[in-house]
Design a protein around this motif. Structure first.
Motif, PDB file in Angstrom:
ATOM      1  N   ASP A   1       2.736  -0.837  -0.486  1.00 41.86           N
ATOM      2  CA  ASP A   1       3.549  -0.078  -1.445  1.00 41.86           C
ATOM      3  C   ASP A   1       4.746  -0.876  -1.935  1.00 41.86           C
ATOM      4  O   ASP A   1       5.772  -0.315  -2.268  1.00 41.86           O
TER       5      ASP A   1
ATOM      6  N   MET B   1       5.416  -2.125  -4.646  1.00 44.55           N
ATOM      7  CA  MET B   1       5.915  -1.768  -5.978  1.00 44.55           C
ATOM      8  C   MET B   1       6.984  -0.670  -5.885  1.00 44.55           C
ATOM      9  O   MET B   1       7.820  -0.534  -6.756  1.00 44.55           O
ATOM     10  N   GLY B   2       6.919   0.097  -4.812  1.00 47.73           N
ATOM     11  CA  GLY B   2       7.954   1.102  -4.585  1.00 47.73           C
ATOM     12  C   GLY B   2       9.324   0.488  -4.373  1.00 47.73           C
ATOM     13  O   GLY B   2      10.345   1.146  -4.550  1.00 47.73           O
ATOM     14  N   SER B   3       9.358  -0.800  -4.013  1.00 52.51           N
ATOM     15  CA  SER B   3      10.641  -1.482  -3.877  1.00 52.51           C
ATOM     16  C   SER B   3      11.029  -2.225  -5.152  1.00 52.51           C
ATOM     17  O   SER B   3      12.185  -2.557  -5.343  1.00 52.51           O
TER      18      SER B   3
ATOM     19  N   ASN C   1       9.892  -1.258  -8.577  1.00 50.01           N
ATOM     20  CA  ASN C   1      10.086  -0.352  -9.721  1.00 50.01           C
ATOM     21  C   ASN C   1      11.517   0.179  -9.868  1.00 50.01           C
ATOM     22  O   ASN C   1      12.063   0.137 -10.973  1.00 50.01           O
TER      23      ASN C   1
ATOM     24  N   LEU D   1      14.898   2.406   2.040  1.00 52.03           N
ATOM     25  CA  LEU D   1      14.360   3.571   1.329  1.00 52.03           C
ATOM     26  C   LEU D   1      14.479   4.843   2.167  1.00 52.03           C
ATOM     27  O   LEU D   1      14.596   5.936   1.636  1.00 52.03           O
TER      28      LEU D   1
ATOM     29  N   GLU E   1       6.198   8.618  -8.012  1.00 50.30           N
ATOM     30  CA  GLU E   1       6.814   7.609  -7.173  1.00 50.30           C
ATOM     31  C   GLU E   1       8.241   7.939  -6.767  1.00 50.30           C
ATOM     32  O   GLU E   1       8.792   7.327  -5.883  1.00 50.30           O
TER      33      GLU E   1
ATOM     34  N   ASN F   1      14.508   5.519  -8.081  1.00 50.87           N
ATOM     35  CA  ASN F   1      14.426   6.192  -6.781  1.00 50.87           C
ATOM     36  C   ASN F   1      15.284   7.432  -6.668  1.00 50.87           C
ATOM     37  O   ASN F   1      15.538   7.903  -5.568  1.00 50.87           O
TER      38      ASN F   1
ATOM     39  N   ARG G   1       4.294   8.966   1.141  1.00 50.06           N
ATOM     40  CA  ARG G   1       3.887   7.626   0.717  1.00 50.06           C
ATOM     41  C   ARG G   1       3.543   6.763   1.916  1.00 50.06           C
ATOM     42  O   ARG G   1       2.542   6.038   1.912  1.00 50.06           O
TER      43      ARG G   1
ATOM     44  N   GLU H   1      -0.316   6.380   1.478  1.00 48.66           N
ATOM     45  CA  GLU H   1      -0.519   5.193   0.649  1.00 48.66           C
ATOM     46  C   GLU H   1      -0.524   3.942   1.498  1.00 48.66           C
ATOM     47  O   GLU H   1      -1.292   3.022   1.279  1.00 48.66           O
ATOM     48  N   ASN H   2       0.383   3.908   2.493  1.00 49.03           N
ATOM     49  CA  ASN H   2       0.423   2.742   3.371  1.00 49.03           C
ATOM     50  C   ASN H   2      -0.365   2.981   4.644  1.00 49.03           C
ATOM     51  O   ASN H   2      -0.558   2.069   5.422  1.00 49.03           O
TER      52      ASN H   2
END
Lengths: 441, 304
Positions: A401, A403-405, A407, B69, B243, B248, B259, B263-264
């Protein structure tokens, strides 16, 4: 007094009974579905193709397969796009997965690594079908050299342009822009401004595709390469980002947002009525033109290249047919997948859905199909040829993931709170530490 | 005398247990098991399909020390809870106070204000995405009529969370119904007595209505606090690609957890996240329960 007992007792009994049932059911369901009364092996095939266009096509392919032999009977289960893969995962974990499932091509290797999909090497060593598919698609299904899914369909990104608008602006309608510089020049010529409002916008690069496609177009490689090297903060990416930011500044937020809303509404896409000169989208965008703007005089072209000789690299995705780990009849599943990804079924799918398929022979036959109109043939054959310049972006197993960092940092560039340089540096650092965290100890 | 009373008590206790038995069985079978499993798996690198090795507190340590995150998502969620809980509570009380008046046609208004609570899920979010559209949406159009240049709502990180809170305020009808029912239960004699003593409407509201409905306020605050921490769908549907963008700003705790999990396939990591959230919510709820006797007024006696 006695009567009072009966109600709670009944409650208790029935609840015990119910929970008891649930407890016994799970063990049995596995065997019941593998064979039917004719002695045929029954396969459960999961797709997310439930629309009135796609569903009849896939079901026709399934029934053709069922009639073509008498060993295997495939049953189609439609699951909504939002649910299918989480349900599949739960089914795999429970040990009772479907027999064949359609899944995202870009995450195939990840599922291979995680042992969610079955390694197909055993089947392929006996009967190597890899040559039937576009190499870029095939490579995306590999994890440590073994394939975990067979490519089914794919797409690419092409430049649609309005020929009438070209003529109006004094441009040659048969000469679409081939470089970024030309793209800018043409866009400027196509712009029609009336006071503060635009009557026509020539082009805006971030409608239809995202910044990452332009970076791929510019440098021809993914953000993370096979050696787990992070290639985000590069000179080319910086130039690309600055170029994109320039477009954003040129048209301004208000114009971009209001056009974006119209594009999102589909029927109202400004490309249909000529108020947008050029637009990048997947080839299937043609079906929208056909349905909502039949008279539009348009052409398709490759994405322009950053500078001459740099390459017209485009981006695509797609789906694979795979066997979930733990499926009951992998041989039968593989037989069906072979049919599904074979030339005949693929061509039928391609023609009926106007969709790019993974099988090269099928794609080339479809491009010649009489069932397409002249415009349809033009778009389809162009897209088929363009497959050789189309790259996929398989997610790196080391940081699925990432791209989550990236974008959010790029978002901030377009919001004006970070410079392109800052954003790329920060994204590079974040993704590097993500990769390090996931690979190192 | 003492003996029959105690058998009676015992019987009643037993009835009580028998009546709650379906819940207890359901809890043990469907909730407690997974709960304990997730606690255990949060100390492993569980990925659902291929691995489950004990890694000690590595997941927790990673979350607190290496994962930016995680903090972003926690902050976003806290921000949302901090604003949405008080605002929706006050909004619902205000609305129910208005709808508690005796005016002709009040039933129609009650129905109208309750309607948004009937609608639910993705349909509402899509509707609001259209309403909040900066260029063509109705909200900015109306703001434009009164000379306000509306913000970019869901496209501007500073406005995304307020947009969601705004949307939540639209559907306070559900809580409103609870308050309304509770307000109607307040004895008229209290108001009459206060009126004779010369209390005006505001004083009546603050000194009679509010204290009398505190049990419902307490219930509403506790449940919406817990619900607020669980916000997921809104961000999943209303941000591009699900997303949590832009920048964010809609990456809520549960979205990030989802996620990681799906996803991971870092299921162990996601389970550790869920336990941290559980502990946060648990502590806040305990604080709520401890503070409750200070401000929640229960009618009919022993303060419980």
């Amino acid at each position: 007094m006695k009567k009072l007992y009966t109600i709670p007792a009944a409650f208790l009994a029935s609840s015990l009974f119910l929970t008891g049932c649930a407890g016994f059911q799970t063990g049995n369901s596995n065997d019941s579905s593998t064979e039917n009364e004719d002695g045929k092996v029954v396969l459960d095939f999961w797709t997310f193709w439930g629309s009135e266009i796609r569903r009849p096509v896939i079901e026709k392919i399934i029934s053709d397969f069922n009639e073509s032999q008498d060993e295997i009977e495939v049953q189609h289960t439609y699951l909504p796009w939002g649910d299918i893969w989480t349900k599949e995962l739960a089914a795999i974990a429970a040990g009772d997965p479907p027999d064949v499932v359609i899944n995202d091509i870009n995450t195939t290797a990840l599922r291979g690594e995680q042992n969610q999909a079955m390694n197909l090497a055993e089947f392929l060593s006996e009967d190597d079908i890899s040559g039937q598919f576009y190499p870029e698609l095939w490579d995306a299904t590999l994890y440590e050299g073994d394939s975990y899914g067979i490519p089914f369909n794919t797409d690419t990104r092409v430049l649609f342009y309005n020929k009438d608008a070209f003529e109006e602006a004094g441009l040659d309608p048969e000469q679409p822009p081939t470089t970024w510089t030309e793209l800018e020049e043409y866009a400027a010529k196509l712009d029609v401004k009336n006071g503060d409002d635009y009557e026509r916008i020539g082009f805006y690069p971030l409608w239809g595709i995202n910044y990452d496609v332009w970076m791929l177009n510019a440098n021809g490689h993914n953000f993370i390469n096979e050696e787990n090297e992070v290639l985000i903060d590069t000179e080319t990416n910086l130039e690309t980002l600055e170029w994109l930011k320039g477009w954003k500044d040129k048209y301004g937020d208000d114009v971009i947002n209001s056009y974006k809303a119209q594009i999102d509404s589909q029927q109202g896409n400004p490309f249909f009525n000529g108020s947008l000169g050029m637009y990048v989208s997947a080839p299937t965008f043609y079906t929208q033109i056909r349905d909502y703007a039949d008279d539009l005089n348009f052409g398709v072209a490759k994405l322009p290249e950053m500078e001459p000789g740099n390459g017209h690299t485009s981006w695509g995705g797609g789906f694979v047919a795979e066997i979930p780990a733990g499926a009951a009849n992998p041989e039968a599943s593989y037989e069906f997948i072979k049919y599904l990804t074979g030339a005949e079924a693929q061509e039928y799918w391609a023609v009926q859905n106007f969709d790019n398929v993974a099988n090269i022979e099928a794609a080339e036959n479809a491009a010649q199909s009489d069932e397409f109109t002249e415009d349809g043939t033009m778009v389809y054959s162009m897209a088929t040829e363009y497959m050789s310049d189309t790259l996929l972006t398989p997610v790196p197993v080391s940081a699925p993931d990432f791209m989550g960092s990236v974008n959010p940092k790029i978002d901030e560039v377009f919001l004006g709170s970070k410079t392109p340089k800052q954003a790329l540096e920060e994204a590079q650092a974040d993704v590097e530490s993500l990769v390090e965290k996931n690979t190192g100890e | 005398m003492a003996k029959p009373k105690s058998t009676m008590r015992r019987k009643e206790t037993m009835y009580g247990y028998i009546f709650v038995m379906p819940w207890i069985i359901g809890f043990l079978a469907f909730t407690a098991g997974p709960l304990l499993f997730s606690l255990f798996a949060s100390f492993t690198n569980y990925n659902i399909t291929s691995q489950m090795d004990f890694v000690g507190a590595e997941n927790y340590q990673g979350l607190f020390t290496e994962d930016g995150l995680f903090w972003t998502s926690l902050w976003n969620t806290l921000y949302y809870v901090l604003f949405s809980v008080p605002l929706t509570t006050m909004g619902a009380i205000f609305l129910s106070a208005l709808l508690n008046q005796d005016v002709p046609g009040i039933r129609v208004f009650r129905t109208l204000y309750y309607l948004p609570a009937v609608l639910s899920g993705v349909g509402v979010y899509l509707l609001w995405m259209q309403l909040l559209d900066p260029g063509t949406g109705m909200i900015n159009l109306i703001l434009g009529w009164v000379g306000i240049d509306g913000p970019n709502w869901l496209f501007d990180p500073a406005w995304t969370k307020p947009s969601l809170i705004f949307m939540k305020l639209w559907s306070v009808g559900g809580a409103m119904l609870l308050y309304l029912a509770s307000m109607q239960g307040v004895s008229k004699t209290l108001y009459e007595a206060a009126a004779i003593d010369g209390a005006n409407t505001f004083r009546q509201f603050f000194h009679i209505t509010l204290p009398m409905i505190t049990p419902v306020i307490f219930f509403d605050v506790v449940t919406s606090l817990i619900g607020g921490f669980q916000i997921f769908q809104e961000a999943y549907v209303m941000s591009s690609n699900g997303e949590g963008g832009p920048a964010n700003s809609l990456l809520f705790y549960n979205l990030y957890m989802w996620r990681q999990a799906f996803e991971n396939f870092n299921m162990g990591y996601a389970m550790a996240m869920s336990w941290i959230l559980f502990i946060i919510v648990f502590i806040l709820t305990m604080i709520n329960l401890k503070l409750a006797p200070r401000w929640v007024h229960y009618e009919g006696g022993d303060n419980r």
